[in-house]
Design a protein around this motif. Structure first.
Motif, PDB file in Angstrom:
ATOM      1  N   VAL A  88      14.972  62.384  32.429  1.00  0.00           N
ATOM      2  CA  VAL A  88      15.146  61.135  33.194  1.00  0.00           C
ATOM      3  C   VAL A  88      15.140  61.451  34.694  1.00  0.00           C
ATOM      4  O   VAL A  88      14.479  60.780  35.486  1.00  0.00           O
ATOM      5  CB  VAL A  88      16.474  60.426  32.806  1.00  0.00           C
ATOM      6  CG1 VAL A  88      16.765  59.267  33.752  1.00  0.00           C
ATOM      7  CG2 VAL A  88      16.431  59.928  31.374  1.00  0.00           C
ATOM      8  N   GLU A  89      15.852  62.515  35.074  1.00  0.00           N
ATOM      9  CA  GLU A  89      15.929  62.867  36.503  1.00  0.00           C
ATOM     10  C   GLU A  89      14.599  63.319  37.065  1.00  0.00           C
ATOM     11  O   GLU A  89      14.260  63.034  38.206  1.00  0.00           O
ATOM     12  CB  GLU A  89      16.935  64.007  36.696  1.00  0.00           C
ATOM     13  CG  GLU A  89      18.365  63.518  36.791  1.00  0.00           C
ATOM     14  CD  GLU A  89      19.348  64.679  36.677  1.00  0.00           C
ATOM     15  OE1 GLU A  89      18.980  65.830  37.014  1.00  0.00           O
ATOM     16  OE2 GLU A  89      20.485  64.428  36.228  1.00  0.00           O
ATOM     17  N   LYS A  90      13.821  64.036  36.272  1.00  0.00           N
ATOM     18  CA  LYS A  90      12.631  64.696  36.815  1.00  0.00           C
ATOM     19  C   LYS A  90      11.319  63.949  36.622  1.00  0.00           C
ATOM     20  O   LYS A  90      10.344  64.224  37.327  1.00  0.00           O
ATOM     21  CB  LYS A  90      12.478  66.093  36.182  1.00  0.00           C
ATOM     22  CG  LYS A  90      13.589  67.044  36.520  1.00  0.00           C
ATOM     23  CD  LYS A  90      13.520  67.473  37.983  1.00  0.00           C
ATOM     24  CE  LYS A  90      14.724  68.320  38.365  1.00  0.00           C
ATOM     25  NZ  LYS A  90      14.798  68.622  39.772  1.00  0.00           N
ATOM     26  N   ILE A  91      11.274  63.031  35.666  1.00  0.00           N
ATOM     27  CA  ILE A  91       9.953  62.540  35.266  1.00  0.00           C
ATOM     28  C   ILE A  91       9.166  61.858  36.390  1.00  0.00           C
ATOM     29  O   ILE A  91       7.968  62.118  36.542  1.00  0.00           O
ATOM     30  CB  ILE A  91      10.039  61.673  33.981  1.00  0.00           C
ATOM     31  CG1 ILE A  91       8.641  61.566  33.365  1.00  0.00           C
ATOM     32  CG2 ILE A  91      10.622  60.296  34.236  1.00  0.00           C
ATOM     33  CD1 ILE A  91       8.598  61.716  31.898  1.00  0.00           C
ATOM     34  N   ALA A 104       6.618  67.321  31.733  1.00  0.00           N
ATOM     35  CA  ALA A 104       5.292  67.676  32.211  1.00  0.00           C
ATOM     36  C   ALA A 104       4.384  66.471  32.372  1.00  0.00           C
ATOM     37  O   ALA A 104       4.478  65.492  31.646  1.00  0.00           O
ATOM     38  CB  ALA A 104       4.648  68.671  31.238  1.00  0.00           C
ATOM     39  N   CYS A 105       3.499  66.586  33.381  1.00  0.00           N
ATOM     40  CA  CYS A 105       2.494  65.550  33.603  1.00  0.00           C
ATOM     41  C   CYS A 105       1.220  66.248  34.076  1.00  0.00           C
ATOM     42  O   CYS A 105       1.278  67.239  34.809  1.00  0.00           O
ATOM     43  CB  CYS A 105       2.994  64.554  34.652  1.00  0.00           C
ATOM     44  SG  CYS A 105       1.804  63.234  34.973  1.00  0.00           S
ATOM     45  N   ALA A 106       0.080  65.736  33.627  1.00  0.00           N
ATOM     46  CA  ALA A 106      -1.197  66.332  34.023  1.00  0.00           C
ATOM     47  C   ALA A 106      -2.257  65.252  34.098  1.00  0.00           C
ATOM     48  O   ALA A 106      -2.151  64.215  33.451  1.00  0.00           O
ATOM     49  CB  ALA A 106      -1.621  67.396  33.004  1.00  0.00           C
ATOM     50  N   LEU A 157      -3.659  56.773  41.710  1.00  0.00           N
ATOM     51  CA  LEU A 157      -3.371  56.290  40.354  1.00  0.00           C
ATOM     52  C   LEU A 157      -4.390  55.257  39.863  1.00  0.00           C
ATOM     53  O   LEU A 157      -4.626  55.129  38.664  1.00  0.00           O
ATOM     54  CB  LEU A 157      -1.978  55.652  40.345  1.00  0.00           C
ATOM     55  CG  LEU A 157      -0.805  56.494  39.854  1.00  0.00           C
ATOM     56  CD1 LEU A 157       0.471  55.669  39.885  1.00  0.00           C
ATOM     57  CD2 LEU A 157      -1.050  57.009  38.430  1.00  0.00           C
ATOM     58  N   SER A 158      -4.976  54.511  40.829  1.00  0.00           N
ATOM     59  CA  SER A 158      -5.913  53.448  40.432  1.00  0.00           C
ATOM     60  C   SER A 158      -7.181  54.014  39.775  1.00  0.00           C
ATOM     61  O   SER A 158      -7.920  53.283  39.123  1.00  0.00           O
ATOM     62  CB  SER A 158      -6.284  52.601  41.642  1.00  0.00           C
ATOM     63  OG  SER A 158      -6.809  53.453  42.631  1.00  0.00           O
ATOM     64  N   SER A 197       4.516  61.998  40.081  1.00  0.00           N
ATOM     65  CA  SER A 197       3.983  61.910  41.455  1.00  0.00           C
ATOM     66  C   SER A 197       3.304  63.216  41.853  1.00  0.00           C
ATOM     67  O   SER A 197       2.228  63.217  42.460  1.00  0.00           O
ATOM     68  CB  SER A 197       5.100  61.649  42.467  1.00  0.00           C
ATOM     69  OG  SER A 197       5.784  60.502  42.130  1.00  0.00           O
ATOM     70  N   ALA A 198       3.947  64.337  41.503  1.00  0.00           N
ATOM     71  CA  ALA A 198       3.380  65.640  41.879  1.00  0.00           C
ATOM     72  C   ALA A 198       2.022  65.851  41.211  1.00  0.00           C
ATOM     73  O   ALA A 198       1.087  66.381  41.824  1.00  0.00           O
ATOM     74  CB  ALA A 198       4.341  66.759  41.489  1.00  0.00           C
ATOM     75  N   ALA A 199       1.901  65.428  39.940  1.00  0.00           N
ATOM     76  CA  ALA A 199       0.626  65.613  39.220  1.00  0.00           C
ATOM     77  C   ALA A 199      -0.466  64.736  39.843  1.00  0.00           C
ATOM     78  O   ALA A 199      -1.615  65.182  39.982  1.00  0.00           O
ATOM     79  CB  ALA A 199       0.804  65.275  37.743  1.00  0.00           C
ATOM     80  N   VAL A 200      -0.116  63.511  40.226  1.00  0.00           N
ATOM     81  CA  VAL A 200      -1.109  62.626  40.847  1.00  0.00           C
ATOM     82  C   VAL A 200      -1.522  63.201  42.202  1.00  0.00           C
ATOM     83  O   VAL A 200      -2.714  63.313  42.514  1.00  0.00           O
ATOM     84  CB  VAL A 200      -0.560  61.183  40.984  1.00  0.00           C
ATOM     85  CG1 VAL A 200      -1.530  60.305  41.772  1.00  0.00           C
ATOM     86  CG2 VAL A 200      -0.284  60.580  39.608  1.00  0.00           C
ATOM     87  N   ASP A 201      -0.534  63.637  42.996  1.00  0.00           N
ATOM     88  CA  ASP A 201      -0.823  64.208  44.325  1.00  0.00           C
ATOM     89  C   ASP A 201      -1.761  65.412  44.218  1.00  0.00           C
ATOM     90  O   ASP A 201      -2.705  65.556  44.983  1.00  0.00           O
ATOM     91  CB  ASP A 201       0.468  64.670  45.026  1.00  0.00           C
ATOM     92  CG  ASP A 201       1.316  63.481  45.468  1.00  0.00           C
ATOM     93  OD1 ASP A 201       0.819  62.334  45.385  1.00  0.00           O
ATOM     94  OD2 ASP A 201       2.473  63.706  45.868  1.00  0.00           O
TER      95      ASP A 201
END
Ligand code: KG4
Ligand code: ZN
Length: 354
Positions: free
Chosen positions: A52-55, A14-16, A75-76, A60-64
């Protein structure tokens, strides 16, 4: 302050991106459930490979998603990276931590290590205007696949475990029962669903999760605030053996599920009511995947009402593992509590308060 959070302690990658601790700009969770289903539980090696495969894709999806919302340009605009350092599966944690370190280094921003259990207790504040400090002192209840803990929170950011399960966590008790009943993985949602189908009141008598005398003291804990679900599991096994037909079929699955769930819910509700009597709390803060359980939510609402404390539950989408809770708590750790440990390594067994 915009914080990007990463979570990989178990079977969710997960990323947020969260602004100022509560405003969720994006929340992406890749669940590995289908990969672990054939094994009836989480396999650490499969989990870390999938992380490893998904991170990269999940980050990228969370940033988008956050960029699409218009709050950041890319990201900046991220001011810090937050990451779960424990507790969890070490090979799985290492994937998130490595990604976080790389990202922080390349962006030249700080990295904040976050305790997963503490983060579950931040979830009721996500997308909410409630100020955590106003709800202190609080009793925290973390109920997940790996934890069942009662946590004394005198102020936000200060934690002490006052009770916990001495063997299986509540979620684990649900998962093991579902496996035994042939209902698949994860067990919590399916037992919750099956239990709703039972409309009678003739419940099977299962033990209420009391620890054996002396075992809590060995762990330096108060038995009145601890649970033990291993006896409950054995009792279910014995019951199933006694009713299983010659063809192997188990009759009355909804009644069994309702009775088993009732025993877990009663034991959590009972220990929570006891803990709430131990000091004058303002609120009961609940987090973790098991807090999705309808019967538990209802029972805790009664407990909180009787104790005259506010009940803070999270939105269903933040009950299970996610990274919004990691990024959200990191803001408080850094800006409000003033403590932002650099996560140099992972820790499989760190509890809240360590
Ligand atoms: O918080 P979580 O996503 O991961 C951990 O940190 O462990 O919790 C997962 C656990 C699983 O054991 C799952 O069976 C349980 O939460 N769970 C539920 C329900 N939904 C998920 N347990 C009871 N009732 C539910 N509706
Ligand atoms: Zn969790």
């Amino acid at each position: 302050m915009v914080i990007l959070g990463i979570e990989s302690s178990c079977d969710e990658t997960a990323c947020a991106v969260v602004k100022d601790g509560t405003q969720v700009l994006s929340n992406v969770v890749y669940s590995q459930i289908s990969l672990h289903q054939p094994w009836g539980g989480v396999v650490p090696e499969i989990a870390s490979r999938a992380h490893v495969e998904k991170i990269s894709g999940v980050i990228s999806a969370a940033v988008d998603e956050a960029v699409k919302g218009g709050e950041i340009k890319g990201l900046s605009d991220v001011d810090a990276i937050a990451v779960t350092y424990g507790p969890g599966l070490v090979p799985a944690l290492l994937v998130g931590l490595s990604a976080a370190k790389g990202l922080a280094l390349s962006l030249g921003v700080p990295i904040i290590g976050i305790n997963h259990i503490e983060a579950h207790l931040h979830t009721p504040f996500l997308e909410s205007a409630a100020e955590p400090e106003r709800y202190m002192p609080a009793l925290g209840l973390a109920v997940s696949g790996g934890h069942t803990s009662w946590i004394d929170m005198p102020e936000y950011g200060s934690y002490r475990i006052i009770g916990q399960t001495l063997d299986d966590a509540a979620g684990e008790a649900f998962d093991k029962a579902a496996k035994l009943l042939g209902l698949g993985y994860p067990g919590g949602p399916v037992i919750d669903r099956e239990a709703r189908k039972y409309e009678g009141s003739d419940f099977i008598r299962f033990p209420k999760g009391r620890p054996r005398p002396g075992t809590a003291a060995l762990a330096g804990l108060d038995a009145e605030l601890c649970t033990s679900f291993s006896g409950l599991k054995t009792s279910l096994l014995n019951y199933v053996r006694s009713v299983r037909g010659a063809d192997g079929a188990i009759p009355e699955i909804p009644r069994i599920c309702a009775s088993y769930q009732r025993a877990i819910v009663a034991s959590i509700a009972d220990r929570t009511a006891t803990a709430l009597k131990r000091r004058r709390y303002r609120s009961l803060i609940v987090g973790g995947g098991v807090s999705l359980n309808g019967a538990l939510r209802e029972a805790l609402a009664n407990v909180a009402e009787n104790a005259m404390v506010d009940l803070l539950l999270s939105k269903p989408k933040y009950c299970g593992d996610n990274a919004a809770m990691i990024a959200g708590l990191a803001y408080y750790r850094r800006n409000v509590i003033g403590d932002a440990a650099f996560a140099a390594d992972v820790s499989p067994s760190l509890e809240a308060g360590d």
